[in-house]
Every structure is written in structure tokens, then in C-alpha cells.
Design a protein around this motif. Structure first.
Motif, PDB file in Angstrom:
ATOM      1  N   LYS A 194      -8.340   0.062  -5.503  1.00 41.59           N
ATOM      2  CA  LYS A 194      -9.757   0.439  -5.523  1.00 41.59           C
ATOM      3  C   LYS A 194     -10.141   1.190  -6.785  1.00 41.59           C
ATOM      4  O   LYS A 194     -11.147   0.879  -7.445  1.00 41.59           O
ATOM      5  CB  LYS A 194     -10.080   1.281  -4.291  1.00 41.59           C
ATOM      6  N   LYS A 195      -9.321   2.178  -7.173  1.00 38.60           N
ATOM      7  CA  LYS A 195      -9.685   3.042  -8.293  1.00 38.60           C
ATOM      8  C   LYS A 195      -9.159   2.549  -9.636  1.00 38.60           C
ATOM      9  O   LYS A 195      -9.528   3.074 -10.689  1.00 38.60           O
ATOM     10  CB  LYS A 195      -9.191   4.459  -8.037  1.00 38.60           C
ATOM     11  N   LYS A 196      -8.262   1.535  -9.597  1.00 39.33           N
ATOM     12  CA  LYS A 196      -7.687   0.958 -10.820  1.00 39.33           C
ATOM     13  C   LYS A 196      -7.042   2.027 -11.710  1.00 39.33           C
ATOM     14  O   LYS A 196      -7.183   2.033 -12.925  1.00 39.33           O
ATOM     15  CB  LYS A 196      -8.781   0.216 -11.617  1.00 39.33           C
ATOM     16  N   LYS A 197      -6.340   2.958 -11.055  1.00 37.25           N
ATOM     17  CA  LYS A 197      -5.632   3.991 -11.817  1.00 37.25           C
ATOM     18  C   LYS A 197      -4.259   4.216 -11.197  1.00 37.25           C
ATOM     19  O   LYS A 197      -4.029   3.904 -10.016  1.00 37.25           O
ATOM     20  CB  LYS A 197      -6.423   5.291 -11.864  1.00 37.25           C
ATOM     21  N   GLU A 198      -3.361   4.785 -11.981  1.00 41.64           N
ATOM     22  CA  GLU A 198      -1.998   4.974 -11.518  1.00 41.64           C
ATOM     23  C   GLU A 198      -1.926   6.092 -10.483  1.00 41.64           C
ATOM     24  O   GLU A 198      -2.426   7.198 -10.707  1.00 41.64           O
ATOM     25  CB  GLU A 198      -1.078   5.302 -12.697  1.00 41.64           C
ATOM     26  N   LEU A 199      -1.303   5.793  -9.360  1.00 41.53           N
ATOM     27  CA  LEU A 199      -1.062   6.802  -8.334  1.00 41.53           C
ATOM     28  C   LEU A 199       0.223   7.571  -8.628  1.00 41.53           C
ATOM     29  O   LEU A 199       0.266   8.797  -8.513  1.00 41.53           O
ATOM     30  CB  LEU A 199      -0.950   6.130  -6.957  1.00 41.53           C
TER      31      LEU A 199
ATOM     32  N   TRP B  29      -0.196   1.568  -8.693  1.00 39.74           N
ATOM     33  CA  TRP B  29      -1.610   1.755  -9.029  1.00 39.74           C
ATOM     34  C   TRP B  29      -2.505   1.492  -7.821  1.00 39.74           C
ATOM     35  O   TRP B  29      -2.203   0.654  -6.975  1.00 39.74           O
ATOM     36  CB  TRP B  29      -2.014   0.814 -10.165  1.00 39.74           C
ATOM     37  N   SER B  30      -3.627   2.194  -7.761  1.00 36.28           N
ATOM     38  CA  SER B  30      -4.617   2.017  -6.701  1.00 36.28           C
ATOM     39  C   SER B  30      -5.449   0.771  -6.971  1.00 36.28           C
ATOM     40  O   SER B  30      -5.966   0.590  -8.087  1.00 36.28           O
ATOM     41  CB  SER B  30      -5.533   3.237  -6.620  1.00 36.28           C
TER      42      SER B  30
ATOM     43  N   CYS C 139       0.835  -1.196   0.000  1.00 34.97           N
ATOM     44  CA  CYS C 139       0.000   0.000   0.000  1.00 34.97           C
ATOM     45  C   CYS C 139       0.876   1.254   0.000  1.00 34.97           C
ATOM     46  O   CYS C 139       2.019   1.236   0.458  1.00 34.97           O
ATOM     47  CB  CYS C 139      -0.941   0.024   1.198  1.00 34.97           C
TER      48      CYS C 139
ATOM     49  N   VAL D  30      -3.246   3.278   1.345  1.00 35.93           N
ATOM     50  CA  VAL D  30      -3.997   3.067   0.105  1.00 35.93           C
ATOM     51  C   VAL D  30      -3.519   1.758  -0.521  1.00 35.93           C
ATOM     52  O   VAL D  30      -2.392   1.684  -1.011  1.00 35.93           O
ATOM     53  CB  VAL D  30      -3.771   4.232  -0.889  1.00 35.93           C
TER      54      VAL D  30
END
Length: 361
Positions: free
Chosen positions: A80-85, A77-78, A49, A67
Motif C-alpha cells: 500500500k505505502k510502497k516503502k520498505e518495512l 516492502w509495503s 504479508c 500488512v
């Protein structure tokens, strides 16, 4: 533009807590050096995380929101949101023991095309295993103590290590966890029983009375291998314990160690030889024993405590410069991708040759 540096720490390991200390130390030093630092915490229960932590309590007391994340295509990548942090320019491994140090994390980083300032999978997996590490050192003509590796249920060939007393070690654990001395059959049986509770294989090694514990770290800077001054670590017990390493108010050591110049150069040479021969990356620390004036390789730590910063300078600015040099070395020397040959086997309607014959029948 700031470079994004991910610092990994924690993990499923007996050294989980020590890893958090090393990780937070590295996070703050690299932030002070001007990098965009991405703390990546690996909980005991698994996974990873993003944890925007500034101190150890942020992790242990959960003061910062974690996260859940994963590595994918060069970034974090997140879940939950399936996007790159964050995209990741370089990674630093601060995970002591377990899947963090045995090459698993290195393989994951490589799979996701993330450059990392730490030894690769092959080197990590070999030296995580104390028995394989001894075999590797012997292959380079570096002296090691006599030892045997045994699995649960196997008898111990004491004659191969010179008889009692012996050191009994879990073969893949670090920080002196699970290590005992056995002076007779009863103590050996008890030591083996304890070690097998922690590991699947055990190293039984000859014990040197009056031995000295010497450490030497190495890293690459500007393409050249740099070795540290030698450190002698003292112990009030027969073997250096976890308590003495991490729980005492002050570490008992001398830096540089008082050794004959030729022995100092020999140990530094052995350390550099291992680093060069195995194409190590980042920093490693080689531990040696000295007995009767002779140096014996003991083990190689591919994720050493505090990343051995203290061996290369006394101040925080020295440590910051040292960690920055690890990161810059990997940023400036990215490995060139080699050509991959694409065959046309799957374009053929009929598979010919010896391999193709396997489908017939």
C-alpha cells in the motif's frame, strides 16, 4: 545491533496448517535468541504479508493485522505505502510443500539478494519430486526401493517394481498426503485415481512388508556437516499416516533408534553424502526404509516438520540454539558474488557473427 531475520510460513499447499505451526515455533524461538524477527505469512490464496504474530491463533483468527507486502532489494516492502518495512539480513523458510518448498521461494529470495538458511532452488526442486530424488540418490550409489513414475492415462509396469503390493504416492506431496497401498488391480486403480486428483504425476513403489521408518537430519555448523541421532517412527497402520504424524496426542517414535552400529553409521553417511554432494544449506531430513537389514533412501525433506529441531535436542533452549546456528551459518558465510562479464554487443551498430545473421533476411 539486532539482525533482522524473516521467517516465512504458510503458502498454497496441502501442508499450509502444519507450516503455520512450524513458522510460529521458529518465530518465538528466534525472538528468544535476541533476533529482530519478521514473521512473513503466505496466505492460501497467494501473496505475502507482514504478520506480527505470537501464536497460531493470531494467524488463524486474524487477531493481528496483516500488512500486504512484497520482497524488493533486500527488504520487505509495503504494498500500500510502497516503502520498505524492514531490511532483511537473513531468511528462514518454514513453508512445507507447494511453492514454498519446491524452490520458488528460494529463487525469489535469491533474486532479491536476501541470504537464506534453507536449501537453494535447484536442491529444493529436485527433492520436492520424489522420482527425481530417487534418481539423485541412485547417482550417489545410495540404495532406493524399486519404483516407476507414471502420468495420468499411462499404464503401470508392475513388473518393474516386483508386482503387488505397491505403494502409490503423489510425486510432489509430503506428510503422507494421498499415499495408499494397492494389493490388486482394483485397489491400484482407485489409488491412482485419488493420487491424480492431488498431483500431476504419481510414484508407484515396491512395498516392504515389516519395514522400519528411520529419519536422519543434517545441517552445517562451523562449515562442518552435523547429522542427528536416528529416529525410528512407528505406525499402527501399514504406512505412516498424516493422522499419526500430526493429529495423535503423542508421536510414536524412538530416539535414538535401536539399530546395529554399522547400519546407523551407514544411514548417517548417506545423509551427509547427500547434504555435501548437493551443497545443501539449512537443515534437511532424509527418510529411510529398512527392510531385511538393508537401508533404502526414501525421500529428502528440504523443509522438514518443526525444522527437525527435536532431533538435535530435547529442550526449548536446545531448539533455540539450533535455529540460531542455522541463521548464524548463513550470516557468517555469505556467498561471494562472482564477476559478470559485460559484453559490448549492443554498442555495435551491426551485429556480426552467426547469431547476428538471424536478423538478415
Amino acid at each position: 545491533m539486532k539482525q533482522n531475520v524473516a521467517v516465512f510460513f504458510g503458502g498454497k499447499s496441502n501442508e499450509h496448517d502444519i507450516s503455520i505451526i512450524t513458522g510460529i515455533y521458529a518465530v518465538n524461538l528466534l525472538r528468544g535468541a535476541g533476533y529482530q524477527v519478521i514473521p512473513v505469512y503466505l496466505p492460501r490464496e497467494g501473496g505475502m504479508c507482514f504478520a506480527d504474530a505470537e501464536c497460531v491463533k493470531d494467524i488463524t483468527e486474524g487477531k493481528k493485522k496483516f500488512v500486504p507486502a512484497y520482497l524488493f532489494e533486500g527488504g520487505l516492502w509495503s504494498v500500500k505505502k510502497k516503502k520498505e518495512l524492514f531490511s532483511i539480513d537473513a531468511a528462514l523458510n518454514c513453508c512445507h510443500g507447494g511453492a514454498g518448498e519446491d524452490g520458488t521461494l528460494s529463487a525469489l529470495l535469491k533474486w532479491n539478494t536476501i541470504p537464506f538458511a534453507s536449501p537453494d532452488t535447484a536442491v529444493s526442486s529436485v527433492f520436492m519430486d520424489k522420482w527425481l530424488g530417487k534418481i539423485a540418490a541412485r547417482g550417489l550409489n545410495i540404495p532406493t526401493a524399486r519404483a516407476v513414475c507414471v502420468k495420468e492415462g499411462e499404464s503401470v509396469p508392475l513388473e518393474e517394481v516386483g508386482g503387488f503390493p505397491v505403494i502409490v504416492k503423489p510425486v510432489t506431496l509430503g506428510s503422507s498426503i494421498g499415499i495408499k497401498i494397492a494389493h490388486n488391480d482394483e485397489e491400484l486403480e482407485n489409488a491412482l485415481e485419488y493420487a491424480f486428483r492431488l498431483d500431476n504425476a504419481v510414484l508407484v513403489e515396491e512395498y516392504f512388508s515389516g519395514k522400519r521408518d528411520i529419519n536422519c537430519a543434517a545441517y552445517r555448523r562451523g562449515g562442518e556437516v552435523v547429522t542427528s541421532p536416528l529416529e525410528e517412527v512407528f505406525s499402527n497402520e501399514a504406512i505412516l499416516s498424516f493422522h499419526e504424524k500430526y493429529e495423535q496426542a503423542a508421536k510414536q517414535s524412538q530416539l535414538p533408534a535401536e539399530l546395529a552400529p554399522e547400519l546407523t553409521e551407514e544411514i548417517k553417511g548417506y545423509t551427509a553424502k547427500i547434504y555435501e554432494s548437493f551443497s545443501c544449506k539449512g537443515v534437511v531430513r532424509a527418510d529411510f526404509l529398512i527392510a531385511d537389514g538393508k537401508a533404502y533412501f526414501n525421500e529428502l525433506n528440504t523443509v522438514p516438520g518443526s525444522l527437525s529441531c527435536y532431533l538435535f535436542g530435547e529442550s526449548l533452549s536446545d531448539a533455540r540454539e539450533f535455529l540460531s546456528s542455522l541463521v548464524e551459518e548463513v550470516l557468517q558465510s555469505k556467498t561471494e558474488e562472482k564477476e559478470i562479464i559485460h559484453t559490448s554487443v549492443l554498442d555495435s551498430a551491426v551485429f556480426a557473427g552467426g547469431k547476428g545473421s538471424k536478423r538478415r533476411g
